[in-house]
Design an enzyme around this catalytic site. Structure first.
Site, PDB file in Angstrom:
ATOM      1  N   HIS A 182       0.842  -1.200   0.000  1.00  0.00           N
ATOM      2  CA  HIS A 182       0.000   0.000   0.000  1.00  0.00           C
ATOM      3  C   HIS A 182       0.867   1.236   0.000  1.00  0.00           C
ATOM      4  O   HIS A 182       1.913   1.262   0.647  1.00  0.00           O
ATOM      5  CB  HIS A 182      -0.944   0.024   1.214  1.00  0.00           C
ATOM      6  CG  HIS A 182      -2.123   0.900   1.016  1.00  0.00           C
ATOM      7  ND1 HIS A 182      -2.075   2.267   1.223  1.00  0.00           N
ATOM      8  CD2 HIS A 182      -3.374   0.623   0.575  1.00  0.00           C
ATOM      9  CE1 HIS A 182      -3.252   2.775   0.926  1.00  0.00           C
ATOM     10  NE2 HIS A 182      -4.059   1.808   0.530  1.00  0.00           N
ATOM     11  N   ASP A 215      -7.872  -5.293  -0.720  1.00  0.00           N
ATOM     12  CA  ASP A 215      -8.360  -6.143  -1.805  1.00  0.00           C
ATOM     13  C   ASP A 215      -8.100  -7.628  -1.583  1.00  0.00           C
ATOM     14  O   ASP A 215      -8.677  -8.469  -2.268  1.00  0.00           O
ATOM     15  CB  ASP A 215      -7.747  -5.688  -3.139  1.00  0.00           C
ATOM     16  CG  ASP A 215      -8.308  -4.343  -3.565  1.00  0.00           C
ATOM     17  OD1 ASP A 215      -9.531  -4.195  -3.532  1.00  0.00           O
ATOM     18  OD2 ASP A 215      -7.523  -3.437  -3.892  1.00  0.00           O
TER      19      ASP A 215
END
Ligand code: CMC
Length: 384
Positions: free
Chosen positions: A269, A320
């Site tokens: 991320h 996700d």
């Protein structure tokens, strides 16, 4: 060019990908990368998850407070009254190439929705808000219709009395979901409803910032979300699980991926320096679904993969990763996964578009030119 805006800005380092750049203010959500916390309008995600429904959270994002009981009842009624697909839109959707990317379908659908709206170019805030509420209500109907049409099936209309999440599953499958399935999808919608200046939200704000219309902003956001480094990571993560196929195949898959210098989808991320706070919540939901489904394989593969990638590369999972097994367990076809992300995020996009509209300034950064200079024009008849 004004004197106060030199180009290139002498002392400013270029931050590739705008990493670490604060590009504006918002009071909608806070993504605290150091402490791995996510806040919606003052409430941490842990405070809302499992307690607030998507209906409550979308209201919170729009109106900056949790709804009272009567406000919630009115909001639910309003969303319910807007879950009707325009026949014109449906006719156009039926003409689209059946197997094309579901996000391309959605992008086209919202564009058409805008063209069918006589108020498309109206700038008044209350009109933008009206379009936004309609789009939040409609997006799952459109996504379900896309799922049905892509599968060569008839489109099913929304059913009164079902929640936002349950209605989507009903329209997609033609039968009412179990409470567990509806609750799981609702949790997913809540956890993905907003996330600061992520790529798609920033795209939406940039488009609105030119005083373009609400629908153009959402179409742009959908285009941005379609990319595998953003929203399509959930689809890619599921494809990865399917390719692995069994918990025993996780380690060889990790080795292959490292050797091929490929990315693990659902890992890493830009902002969080540790585990994405949404991932922990989603993992719990996916685990539960795996257990009750009688086929815990997808959760087990995911858990093994999480451990193996951590051991091999010290990468944390992101939102996700467990979204993949969760969406799979509630019966959503992999190709539709990213449209689910859009169904959740449309509340956030809308809140940001309205915030941008309330206090707009054109978003227009500078670029450091690194190309050639001072070339002389050579007429065409003198070029080879
Ligand atoms: N798999 C393998 N290596 C990775 C991954 C990954 N998923 N993520 C980052 N890295 C490595 C990358 O190879 C690079 O290593 P090196 O410096 O040795 O080349 C280093 O970590 C930094 O990567 P980066 O691409 O410069 O970092 P970023 O901040 O630009 O990337 C990211 C963030 C999300 C694009 C990236 O982690 C990624 O590609 N992840 C996979 C796609 C994904 O899951 N996207 C969903 C993001 S979260 C939800 C959303 O926004 O939709």
């Amino acid at each position: 060019m004004s004197v106060s805006e030199p180009n290139p800005p002498a002392a400013e380092p270029v931050r590739k990908g705008l990493e670490g750049v604060v590009a504006g203010e918002t009071s909608i959500s806070d993504v605290d990368g150091q402490n791995c916390q996510l806040i919606y309008r003052g409430y941490s995600i842990e405070e809302l998850a499992g307690k607030a429904s998507y209906e409550e959270v979308s209201f919170l994002l729009f109106f900056d407070h949790l709804p009272s009981r009567s406000e919630l009842a009115d909001w639910i009624k309003q969303l319910e009254s807007l879950r009707t697909l325009d026949p014109g839109l449906l006719e156009i959707l039926k003409c689209l190439p059946q197997k094309s990317n579901a996000m391309a379908w959605l992008r086209s659908a919202i564009s058409i929705l805008g063209q069918l709206d006589s108020e498309e170019d109206e700038e008044a805030l209350e009109v933008i808000q009206r379009k936004a509420i309609r789009t939040v209500a409609m997006l799952p109907c459109i996504a379900a219709a896309i799922g049905r049409l892509r599968a060569g099936k008839l489109v099913i209309e929304a059913k009164k009395g079902l929640s936002h999440a349950a209605n989507f599953l009903y329209m997609l499958h033609g039968s009412e979901p179990t409470t567990e399935q509806a609750t799981a999808l609702d949790a997913y919608f809540v956890l993905l409803a907003d996330h600061g200046f992520n790529a798609s939200t920033f795209t939406a704000r940039t488009i609105l910032g030119t005083k373009s219309d609400y629908y153009s902003a959402i179409v742009g956001a959908i285009g941005s979300l379609k990319g595998p480094l953003h929203g399509a990571a959930n689809r890619k993560a599921m494809e990865m699980l399917l390719e692995i196929g069994s918990p025993e195949q996780v380690v060889p898959y990790v080795q292959r991926t490292l050797e091929d210098h490929k990315r693990f989808m659902g890992f890493g991320h830009r902002v969080y320096k540790g585990e994405d706070p949404r991932a922990k919540q989603l993992k719990g939901v996916a685990k539960q679904l795996g257990e009750t489904s009688g086929d815990p394989r997808w959760f087990e593969i995911s858990e093994n993969l999480q451990k193996a990638v951590w051991e091999a590369k010290k990468l944390y999972i992101n939102v996700d990763f467990y979204s993949a097994s969760l969406l799979h367990y509630v019966g959503i076809p992999t190709e539709l996964f990213t449209t689910m992300f859009a169904c959740a995020r449309v509340a956030g996009w809308s809140a940001h578009v309205m915030e941008q509209a309330r206090d707009n300034r054109l978003i227009r950064p500078l670029a450091l030119y690194v190309g050639k200079r001072d070339l002389k024009f050579v007429p065409l008849n003198q070029r080879s």
